[in-house]
Design an enzyme around this catalytic site. Sequence first.
Site, PDB file in Angstrom:
ATOM      1  CB  SER A  41      -4.130  -6.490   4.843  1.00 24.84           C
ATOM      2  OG  SER A  41      -3.819  -5.274   4.226  1.00 24.84           O
ATOM      3  CG  HIS A 101      -1.938  -0.993   1.356  1.00 26.49           C
ATOM      4  ND1 HIS A 101      -2.064  -1.839   2.423  1.00 26.49           N
ATOM      5  CD2 HIS A 101      -2.955  -1.319   0.515  1.00 26.49           C
ATOM      6  CE1 HIS A 101      -3.107  -2.637   2.259  1.00 26.49           C
ATOM      7  NE2 HIS A 101      -3.669  -2.346   1.096  1.00 26.49           N
ATOM      8  NE  ARG A 156      -2.694  -7.377  -4.053  1.00 26.66           N
ATOM      9  CZ  ARG A 156      -3.403  -7.580  -2.965  1.00 26.66           C
ATOM     10  NH1 ARG A 156      -2.807  -7.975  -1.872  1.00 26.66           N
ATOM     11  NH2 ARG A 156      -4.711  -7.411  -2.970  1.00 26.66           N
ATOM     12  CE  LYS A 182     -14.332  -5.804   2.739  1.00 24.99           C
ATOM     13  NZ  LYS A 182     -13.194  -5.127   2.115  1.00 24.99           N
TER      14      LYS A 182
HETATM   15  P1  ADP Z   1      -9.927  -3.463  -0.467  1.00 24.46           P
HETATM   16  O1  ADP Z   1     -10.765  -4.061   0.607  1.00 24.46           O
HETATM   17  O2  ADP Z   1     -10.529  -2.228  -1.076  1.00 24.46           O
HETATM   18  O3  ADP Z   1      -9.434  -4.429  -1.518  1.00 24.46           O
HETATM   19  P2  ADP Z   1      -7.166  -3.362   0.450  1.00 24.46           P
HETATM   20  O4  ADP Z   1      -6.628  -2.585   1.615  1.00 24.46           O
HETATM   21  O5  ADP Z   1      -7.029  -4.826   0.484  1.00 24.46           O
HETATM   22  O6  ADP Z   1      -8.666  -2.886   0.323  1.00 24.46           O
HETATM   23  O7  ADP Z   1      -6.497  -2.844  -0.897  1.00 24.46           O
HETATM   24  C1  ADP Z   1      -6.591  -1.506  -1.312  1.00 24.46           C
HETATM   25  C2  ADP Z   1      -5.949  -1.373  -2.677  1.00 24.46           C
HETATM   26  O8  ADP Z   1      -4.541  -1.610  -2.570  1.00 24.46           O
HETATM   27  C3  ADP Z   1      -6.452  -2.371  -3.723  1.00 24.46           C
HETATM   28  O9  ADP Z   1      -6.458  -1.734  -4.980  1.00 24.46           O
HETATM   29  C4  ADP Z   1      -5.413  -3.464  -3.699  1.00 24.46           C
HETATM   30  O10 ADP Z   1      -5.345  -4.154  -4.930  1.00 24.46           O
HETATM   31  C5  ADP Z   1      -4.164  -2.650  -3.450  1.00 24.46           C
HETATM   32  N1  ADP Z   1      -3.089  -3.450  -2.829  1.00 24.46           N
HETATM   33  C6  ADP Z   1      -3.168  -4.249  -1.756  1.00 24.46           C
HETATM   34  N2  ADP Z   1      -1.965  -4.818  -1.495  1.00 24.46           N
HETATM   35  C7  ADP Z   1      -1.117  -4.367  -2.443  1.00 24.46           C
HETATM   36  C8  ADP Z   1       0.271  -4.611  -2.764  1.00 24.46           C
HETATM   37  N3  ADP Z   1       1.003  -5.477  -2.050  1.00 24.46           N
HETATM   38  N4  ADP Z   1       0.817  -3.954  -3.802  1.00 24.46           N
HETATM   39  C9  ADP Z   1       0.053  -3.117  -4.556  1.00 24.46           C
HETATM   40  N5  ADP Z   1      -1.252  -2.864  -4.334  1.00 24.46           N
HETATM   41  C10 ADP Z   1      -1.836  -3.477  -3.299  1.00 24.46           C
END
Ligand code: ADP
Length: 170
Positions: free
Chosen positions: A138, A23, A100, A47
């Site tokens: 995460s 992130h 990803r 959620k």
């Molecule tokens: P959501 O519940 O909206 O998917 P996340 O916190 O899981 O929330 O992800 C937010 C955004 O960050 C999404 O677009 C996800 O694809 C991206 N993301 C999550 N992990 C990574 C990573 N390791 N590298 C790049 N982008 C990521």
Amino acid sequence: MNNRALKTIGLYPGSFDPITNGHLDIIQRASRIVDHLIVGVAENKKKAYFFSMNERKELIQDSISNNKEVSNNVNVEAFDGLLMSYAEKIKAKVIIRGLRAISDFDYEFQMTGMNARLNSNIETIFLMASEKHQFISSRFVKEICALNGEIKTFVPKEVEKALKKKLQKK
Ligand code: ADP
């Protein structure tokens, strides 16, 4: 036209439960593309989050403040309800998402399509995850930490500390 109207505001929405180095990398890169970046921390009533809204926001804020690579045009804000309504409210021109592996594609493709129907003036742009952060999520960070695995290379140090503390209490 006033100054604000000329600025490109980007919205990077997500759960950030918790923020990872993946992130953070997207925040860093996106903040160089737009004039102002808002990291929108989602509160979805359906959620169950591991960290509370305040904790998630604070961890993002601390990780950003302690990272010299992230410029100072980034703000962290909470939002609930429809993403597109929030994007309109803050006058975002673009929504930024990280991509990803192929597994992200289907969901992101559908969401982008639906959002474009709701407001075709707001574009969604995707930044490919850096090679180093491709596999970080995460969810897995929480699972690894719960099993006493090493998470140092996946998350900012504030998150590592917070995760360990919270897991001890549970
Ligand atoms: P959501 O519940 O909206 O998917 P996340 O916190 O899981 O929330 O992800 C937010 C955004 O960050 C999404 O677009 C996800 O694809 C991206 N993301 C999550 N992990 C990574 C990573 N390791 N590298 C790049 N982008 C990521």
